[in-house]
Design an enzyme around this catalytic site. Structure first.
Site, PDB file in Angstrom:
ATOM      1  N   ASP A   1      26.535 -51.202   9.819  1.00  0.00           N
ATOM      2  CA  ASP A   1      27.947 -51.430  10.135  1.00  0.00           C
ATOM      3  C   ASP A   1      28.628 -50.212  10.758  1.00  0.00           C
ATOM      4  OD1 ASP A   1      27.816 -54.031   9.179  1.00  0.00           O
ATOM      5  OD2 ASP A   1      28.397 -53.465   7.153  1.00  0.00           O
ATOM      6  N   GLU A   2      27.861 -49.339  11.377  1.00  0.00           N
ATOM      7  CA  GLU A   2      28.441 -48.134  11.970  1.00  0.00           C
ATOM      8  C   GLU A   2      28.123 -48.009  13.458  1.00  0.00           C
ATOM      9  OE1 GLU A   2      27.676 -44.558   9.826  1.00  0.00           O
ATOM     10  OE2 GLU A   2      28.216 -45.409   7.875  1.00  0.00           O
TER      11      GLU A   2
END
Length: 302
Positions: free
Chosen positions: A247-248
């Protein structure tokens, strides 16, 4: 330029004719003469530039990004030739990375999903209406719940269960469907499994993910219940490229909608689904229209 005006311009290009039209993306260290060099190259080959967008992070020591849309009769058959010539005549001179794309060829796309259907069905519906410049060739799910919904759109549905014990075997089966250069893009339309680094390396194309924008505040299970308890006033969503860092990855698009103290948890979930749909379809559209250029762990979106 306001967001509404920008969206209107993008929609206008998306709906316009794309026959004999191509797109050129360029990124390099900024220096004088890049635009002139690119323009001269295209004009000398009889191309008519119909749209051009550029951005520099710093005019003295920054990075430069350019997206050019041009019309050239027979360009679909000439892209390899143009790419070879551009590499020698322009890219070597400016030390640039570049890509040519045929605007008339829809992107080949596959979708991965679990049990939430809102993003999946929105993408299928928009694609069936010609609103997204892509062709969906497969839906892969770790559940069978959405098979009937997907097959109504004439798209093959591949159910590949995933457990902790079978994750490696399951990902191998998924790659049998998705890998091998079959697709230009894989979309995670609320696929509730973590993809391994090995999968992301081997799938052979970019992967776009969508999730709520509570992270990192309400990570894990029950984010909307905890958001309600905390009294949040904004519900958001983020679409980004999937990378080895969970999620980065580089963010493509985000949006929010306001909620009040009167909203129930169910209201929050419904608002979240709405904003996830709109954010994901915009991110997918912009990627398929070759509008997104990577800059480290960020993006430039024209």
């Amino acid at each position: 330029m306001t967001g509404a005006v920008l969206s209107a311009l993008r929609a206008q290009e998306s709906s316009s004719g794309v026959t004999d039209t191509a797109r050129l993306l360029v990124s390099c260290a900024d220096r004088p003469g890049i635009v002139a060099g690119v323009s001269r190259f295209l004009v000398e080959r009889g191309a008519n530039i119909v749209q051009s967008d550029q951005y520099s992070t710093n005019p003295e020591s920054g990075s430069f990004f350019l997206r050019v849309v041009f019309h050239l009769p027979g360009v679909s058959a000439r892209l390899d030739e143009l790419s070879e010539q551009f590499a020698v005549e322009v890219a070597q001179r400016f030390g640039s990375d570049f890509e040519f794309h045929d605007a008339a060829r829809p992107k080949r796309v596959a979708i991965m999903v679990s049990r939430y259907d809102h993003c999946l069905l929105d993408l299928l519906w928009r694609t069936s209406r010609g609103e997204l410049p892509m062709e969906i060739g497969a839906v892969v799910s770790n559940w069978g719940d959405l098979r009937d919904e997907v097959t109504r759109f004439g798209v093959p549905y591949h159910e590949i269960p995933v457990t902790r014990a079978t994750k490696a075997t399951s990902e191998s089966a998924q790659l049998d469907v998705l890998g091998g250069g079959r697709y230009d893009l894989v979309i995670l339309a609320r696929y509730m499994q973590i993809l391994s680094d090995d999968f992301l390396r081997r799938v052979g194309c970019p992967v776009i993910n969508i999730h709520h924008s509570f992270l990192p505040a309400f990570a894990g299970a029950g984010p909307y219940e905890r958001a309600k308890e905390r009294g949040v006033k904004l519900i958001g969503a983020t679409a980004h490229y999937a990378t080895a860092d969970l999620d980065e990855g580089p963010i493509i698009e985000q949006d929010v909608t306001r909620v009040s103290h009167r909203a129930t948890t169910r209201d929050l979930v419904r608002a979240g689904a709405d904003v996830e749909r709109s954010v994901l379809q915009r991110a997918v559209r912009w990627h398929c229209e070759d509008r997104v250029l990577l800059h480290g762990n960020t993006t430039v979106v024209f």
